[in-house]
Design a protein around this motif. Structure first.
Motif, PDB file in Angstrom:
ATOM      1  N   GLN A  17    -113.541 130.669 -30.924  1.00 55.96           N
ATOM      2  CA  GLN A  17    -112.980 130.394 -32.248  1.00 55.96           C
ATOM      3  C   GLN A  17    -112.366 129.000 -32.322  1.00 55.96           C
ATOM      4  O   GLN A  17    -112.520 128.284 -33.310  1.00 55.96           O
ATOM      5  CB  GLN A  17    -111.928 131.450 -32.599  1.00 55.96           C
ATOM      6  CG  GLN A  17    -112.504 132.835 -32.844  1.00 55.96           C
ATOM      7  CD  GLN A  17    -111.422 133.895 -32.995  1.00 55.96           C
ATOM      8  OE1 GLN A  17    -110.266 133.581 -33.275  1.00 55.96           O
ATOM      9  NE2 GLN A  17    -111.793 135.153 -32.806  1.00 55.96           N
ATOM     10  N   ALA A  18    -111.683 128.608 -31.253  1.00 59.89           N
ATOM     11  CA  ALA A  18    -111.004 127.308 -31.268  1.00 59.89           C
ATOM     12  C   ALA A  18    -111.992 126.148 -31.168  1.00 59.89           C
ATOM     13  O   ALA A  18    -111.845 125.135 -31.859  1.00 59.89           O
ATOM     14  CB  ALA A  18    -109.998 127.244 -30.122  1.00 59.89           C
ATOM     15  N   LEU A  19    -113.002 126.297 -30.330  1.00 55.91           N
ATOM     16  CA  LEU A  19    -113.867 125.167 -30.016  1.00 55.91           C
ATOM     17  C   LEU A  19    -115.095 125.059 -30.914  1.00 55.91           C
ATOM     18  O   LEU A  19    -115.534 123.956 -31.255  1.00 55.91           O
ATOM     19  CB  LEU A  19    -114.306 125.249 -28.552  1.00 55.91           C
ATOM     20  CG  LEU A  19    -113.170 125.205 -27.526  1.00 55.91           C
ATOM     21  CD1 LEU A  19    -113.720 125.393 -26.117  1.00 55.91           C
ATOM     22  CD2 LEU A  19    -112.393 123.897 -27.621  1.00 55.91           C
ATOM     23  N   PHE A  20    -115.680 126.186 -31.300  1.00 54.04           N
ATOM     24  CA  PHE A  20    -116.977 126.137 -31.978  1.00 54.04           C
ATOM     25  C   PHE A  20    -116.965 126.599 -33.430  1.00 54.04           C
ATOM     26  O   PHE A  20    -117.902 126.291 -34.177  1.00 54.04           O
ATOM     27  CB  PHE A  20    -117.996 126.983 -31.212  1.00 54.04           C
ATOM     28  CG  PHE A  20    -118.297 126.473 -29.833  1.00 54.04           C
ATOM     29  CD1 PHE A  20    -118.590 125.144 -29.616  1.00 54.04           C
ATOM     30  CD2 PHE A  20    -118.277 127.324 -28.738  1.00 54.04           C
ATOM     31  CE1 PHE A  20    -118.867 124.655 -28.350  1.00 54.04           C
ATOM     32  CE2 PHE A  20    -118.553 126.854 -27.460  1.00 54.04           C
ATOM     33  CZ  PHE A  20    -118.849 125.507 -27.276  1.00 54.04           C
ATOM     34  N   MET A  21    -115.945 127.366 -33.853  1.00 53.61           N
ATOM     35  CA  MET A  21    -115.980 127.953 -35.200  1.00 53.61           C
ATOM     36  C   MET A  21    -115.679 126.880 -36.250  1.00 53.61           C
ATOM     37  O   MET A  21    -114.531 126.601 -36.595  1.00 53.61           O
ATOM     38  CB  MET A  21    -114.984 129.110 -35.310  1.00 53.61           C
ATOM     39  CG  MET A  21    -115.243 130.020 -36.501  1.00 53.61           C
ATOM     40  SD  MET A  21    -114.212 131.506 -36.492  1.00 53.61           S
ATOM     41  CE  MET A  21    -112.603 130.812 -36.870  1.00 53.61           C
ATOM     42  N   ARG A  22    -116.770 126.294 -36.734  1.00 55.63           N
ATOM     43  CA  ARG A  22    -116.659 125.210 -37.705  1.00 55.63           C
ATOM     44  C   ARG A  22    -118.040 124.966 -38.306  1.00 55.63           C
ATOM     45  O   ARG A  22    -119.048 125.109 -37.629  1.00 55.63           O
ATOM     46  CB  ARG A  22    -116.144 123.939 -37.032  1.00 55.63           C
ATOM     47  CG  ARG A  22    -115.919 122.745 -37.941  1.00 55.63           C
ATOM     48  CD  ARG A  22    -115.249 121.624 -37.172  1.00 55.63           C
ATOM     49  NE  ARG A  22    -115.044 120.434 -37.982  1.00 55.63           N
ATOM     50  CZ  ARG A  22    -115.913 119.431 -38.057  1.00 55.63           C
ATOM     51  NH1 ARG A  22    -117.041 119.479 -37.360  1.00 55.63           N
ATOM     52  NH2 ARG A  22    -115.671 118.378 -38.814  1.00 55.63           N
ATOM     53  N   GLY A  67    -119.212 116.947 -22.911  1.00 50.97           N
ATOM     54  CA  GLY A  67    -120.199 117.990 -23.131  1.00 50.97           C
ATOM     55  C   GLY A  67    -119.686 119.057 -24.079  1.00 50.97           C
ATOM     56  O   GLY A  67    -120.428 119.578 -24.923  1.00 50.97           O
ATOM     57  N   LEU A  68    -118.411 119.362 -23.970  1.00 50.82           N
ATOM     58  CA  LEU A  68    -117.794 120.332 -24.875  1.00 50.82           C
ATOM     59  C   LEU A  68    -117.757 119.779 -26.298  1.00 50.82           C
ATOM     60  O   LEU A  68    -118.071 120.490 -27.263  1.00 50.82           O
ATOM     61  CB  LEU A  68    -116.376 120.649 -24.385  1.00 50.82           C
ATOM     62  CG  LEU A  68    -115.664 121.823 -25.038  1.00 50.82           C
ATOM     63  CD1 LEU A  68    -116.468 123.102 -24.886  1.00 50.82           C
ATOM     64  CD2 LEU A  68    -114.277 121.993 -24.421  1.00 50.82           C
ATOM     65  N   VAL A  69    -117.390 118.501 -26.413  1.00 45.63           N
ATOM     66  CA  VAL A  69    -117.406 117.856 -27.737  1.00 45.63           C
ATOM     67  C   VAL A  69    -118.827 117.861 -28.299  1.00 45.63           C
ATOM     68  O   VAL A  69    -119.051 118.130 -29.488  1.00 45.63           O
ATOM     69  CB  VAL A  69    -116.872 116.411 -27.636  1.00 45.63           C
ATOM     70  CG1 VAL A  69    -117.035 115.680 -28.964  1.00 45.63           C
ATOM     71  CG2 VAL A  69    -115.408 116.408 -27.211  1.00 45.63           C
ATOM     72  N   ARG A  70    -119.798 117.558 -27.424  1.00 47.32           N
ATOM     73  CA  ARG A  70    -121.199 117.578 -27.843  1.00 47.32           C
ATOM     74  C   ARG A  70    -121.596 118.933 -28.409  1.00 47.32           C
ATOM     75  O   ARG A  70    -122.201 119.027 -29.483  1.00 47.32           O
ATOM     76  CB  ARG A  70    -122.090 117.241 -26.639  1.00 47.32           C
ATOM     77  CG  ARG A  70    -123.580 117.307 -26.916  1.00 47.32           C
ATOM     78  CD  ARG A  70    -124.360 117.351 -25.615  1.00 47.32           C
ATOM     79  NE  ARG A  70    -124.441 118.697 -25.080  1.00 47.32           N
ATOM     80  CZ  ARG A  70    -124.911 118.997 -23.873  1.00 47.32           C
ATOM     81  NH1 ARG A  70    -125.315 118.041 -23.057  1.00 47.32           N
ATOM     82  NH2 ARG A  70    -124.969 120.248 -23.469  1.00 47.32           N
ATOM     83  N   ASP A  71    -121.249 120.006 -27.693  1.00 48.62           N
ATOM     84  CA  ASP A  71    -121.631 121.341 -28.148  1.00 48.62           C
ATOM     85  C   ASP A  71    -120.911 121.724 -29.437  1.00 48.62           C
ATOM     86  O   ASP A  71    -121.483 122.406 -30.296  1.00 48.62           O
ATOM     87  CB  ASP A  71    -121.344 122.367 -27.048  1.00 48.62           C
ATOM     88  CG  ASP A  71    -122.243 122.176 -25.836  1.00 48.62           C
ATOM     89  OD1 ASP A  71    -123.366 121.678 -26.014  1.00 48.62           O
ATOM     90  OD2 ASP A  71    -121.819 122.501 -24.710  1.00 48.62           O
ATOM     91  N   MET A  72    -119.655 121.276 -29.572  1.00 47.00           N
ATOM     92  CA  MET A  72    -118.928 121.517 -30.820  1.00 47.00           C
ATOM     93  C   MET A  72    -119.634 120.830 -31.988  1.00 47.00           C
ATOM     94  O   MET A  72    -119.791 121.405 -33.075  1.00 47.00           O
ATOM     95  CB  MET A  72    -117.487 121.013 -30.693  1.00 47.00           C
ATOM     96  CG  MET A  72    -116.629 121.824 -29.724  1.00 47.00           C
ATOM     97  SD  MET A  72    -115.059 121.012 -29.318  1.00 47.00           S
ATOM     98  CE  MET A  72    -114.235 121.038 -30.915  1.00 47.00           C
ATOM     99  N   VAL A  73    -120.092 119.597 -31.761  1.00 45.75           N
ATOM    100  CA  VAL A  73    -120.796 118.853 -32.805  1.00 45.75           C
ATOM    101  C   VAL A  73    -122.127 119.529 -33.140  1.00 45.75           C
ATOM    102  O   VAL A  73    -122.473 119.724 -34.317  1.00 45.75           O
ATOM    103  CB  VAL A  73    -121.039 117.391 -32.361  1.00 45.75           C
ATOM    104  CG1 VAL A  73    -121.974 116.683 -33.332  1.00 45.75           C
ATOM    105  CG2 VAL A  73    -119.704 116.642 -32.277  1.00 45.75           C
TER     106      VAL A  73
END
Length: 516
Positions: free
Chosen positions: A337-342, A24-30
């Protein structure tokens, strides 16, 4: 043997939930990288949140809490044929109600969006996209509610793996849709709507083989006059407030956030998702496992086992809940910043989401305690008490929202932070009142041995906070995302190790977590 099974079941659910939460975390990052925060992403999140909110109310929330105690009683008192009849009649009633609701919402989707996201009316593109997405996502409620129904049956028979694994499929479908299907469409965000509907059906299908093995896969039949169905319906309507009040509060936040600056819905969503990591891994897992056990103890009138199960659950919750809430508060900006800033999710989005997470972090422990205190009432088929508390909590959330939004406005902070802080306050009102009535009714209370344990937990948390404080300046704000993720992992491991070492140094031992 029963105590051992309870622990093993918790580990199974927690492990499967961990896999689901990581994906789910990977999903939200994507999603945040591909679609960003604001505009059409806000439209999807509202369209997804509506059926997801109702899922937690009707399926995993009120329905499960009403159905499992009745099913447990039928298991104790009647033979397999009577249990099969109960399942058949209940599934028929549930299927009919959900089918009618789904048809109504699909037809009336623009009016539903106006109700749940009134701020979208000023942006025709966003409003129309949200309406179309809702038509795609709402059938998910039908599929996932039947999935939760099947999962409740399996959990009552000690089968926890398949129901706990099912959410993994949602995350895989949404990741695939964002990366593969979205670029092929004229409106890429629509791919997520198709993914949600497909995932709901897949989650239902993987439950069926185990139901067949248990001889519990029976054809639905509508019979509202069946004694068990009537009892479940009497329990489910008020249970909506009793067990799902957190979701009601979060939905109210979404409605208010739609009236704020663009991106507020997405920022709150990112914070909610991270705050749900510890809640899902421990709170939901333990709450899921103890409900059948509490219901069985109540059916046997075994008050000693009932209290021991609650005490064991509370030990695990507080052991994890306090450090989780503290770490989320301290690491809020770093996590974003680590997980979503991209990609389309910029530094300003990370800062805005971090503010929401800081405001929401304190409520993690409250959310967790609700997950174990509310089932104690539902196992006893006491609906009135949690309903009254739920209503009070919703009202408290509204009052807190007005107070904190006003406060954030006066000190010139983004208003969505006030909404998140209101959710935290309401969670403690809910959990505190649930415990008050558990104690008042003689169901459960924290006994003398808790004084020493709480002291050990607090000393360990102080040590962890100190370690995190000195480690945070070494986090690389800039650079590649993989570098930020590795730095985050190192900081988290350091905090966890310090917490564990100090906890052992204070005299705490793993055997204190044993059931009973």
């Amino acid at each position: 043997m029963a105590k051992s099974r309870l622990f093993r079941s918790t580990m199974v659910v927690s492990t499967m939930t961990m896999l689901s939460r990581i994906l789910g975390l990977v999903r939200d990052m994507v999603l945040m990288s591909v679609f960003g925060a604001g505009g059409l992403m806000d439209a999807f999140l509202v369209a997804f949140k509506i059926p997801n909110f109702l899922r937690r109310l009707f399926a995993e929330g009120a329905f499960s809490q009403a159905f499992v105690p009745v099913l447990s009683e039928y298991k104790e008192r009647f033979n397999l044929v009577e249990v099969q009849i109960l399942i058949s009649r209940t599934s028929g009633a549930l299927l009919l109600i959900l089918s009618l609701l789904t048809a109504i919402v699909i037809i009336a989707s623009p009016w539903v969006i106006t109700l749940f996201a009134p701020g979208f009316a000023d942006n025709p593109v966003q409003f129309n996209t949200a309406s179309e997405l809702l038509r795609l996502t709402f059938p998910y409620l039908l599929f996932i509610s039947m999935t939760a129904f099947a999962g409740s049956i399996l959990q009552s028979y000690g089968r926890f793996a398949a129901p706990a694994f099912a959410p993994v499929l949602l995350n895989l479908c949404m990741i695939g849709a964002a990366l593969i299907v979205a670029p092929m469409l004229d409106t890429p965000i629509m791919a997520l709507g198709y993914a949600v509907a497909a995932a709901g059906l897949l989650q239902l299908l993987i439950q069926l083989p185990q139901l067949w093995q248990q001889r519990l896969l029976v054809a639905p039949k509508v019979d509202f006059k069946h004694e068990g169905v009537k009892r479940i319906l009497r329990l489910i309507l008020p249970a909506i407030f009793g067990v799902s009040v957190t979701q009601i509060n979060l939905l109210l936040n979404t409605i208010l956030a739609s009236l704020m600056m663009s991106g507020s819905v997405s920022w709150l969503y990112a914070a909610e998702r991270l705050s749900e990591l510890p809640l899902g891994l421990i709170g939901v897992a333990i709450g899921t496992v103890i409900l059948p056990s509490l219901s069985a103890s109540e059916a046997k009138k075994d008050d000693v086992s009932f209290k021991k199960t609650l005490d064991w659950a509370a030990r695990l919750i507080i052991l994890v809940g306090i450090p989780a809430a503290t770490a989320m508060f301290m690491l809020s900006d770093v996590l974003m910043q680590a997980l979503f800033m991209r990609g389309e999710f910029k530094l300003i989005d990370a800062g805005m989401s971090g503010l929401a997470l800081r405001s929401m972090a304190g409520g993690i422990l409250g959310f967790m305690l609700i997950k174990i205190f509310a089932p104690a009432f539902f196992a006893r088929q006491d609906i009135k008490t949690p309903v009254k508390i739920g209503v009070i909590s919703v009202v408290a959330n509204m009052i807190f929202s007005l107070i904190f939004i006003g406060l954030f406005y006066l000190i010139d902070l983004p208003l969505h932070g006030g909404l998140a802080l209101a959710t935290t306050g309401a969670s403690f009102v809910n959990a505190g009142l649930l415990y008050y009535f558990l104690q008042k009714k003689g169901i459960f209370r924290f006994e003398a041995h808790w004084k020493k344990m709480l002291g050990q937990f607090m000393l360990s948390n102080i040590a962890m906070v100190t370690a995190l404080y000195f480690a945070l300046p070494y986090f690389p704000t800039h650079g590649a995302q993989w570098q930020r993720i590795i730095a985050l992992l190192i900081i988290c491991v350091l905090g966890a190790v310090v917490y564990g070492v100090v906890l052992l140094a204070t005299g705490f031992r793993p055997r204190q977590l044993k059931h009973g």
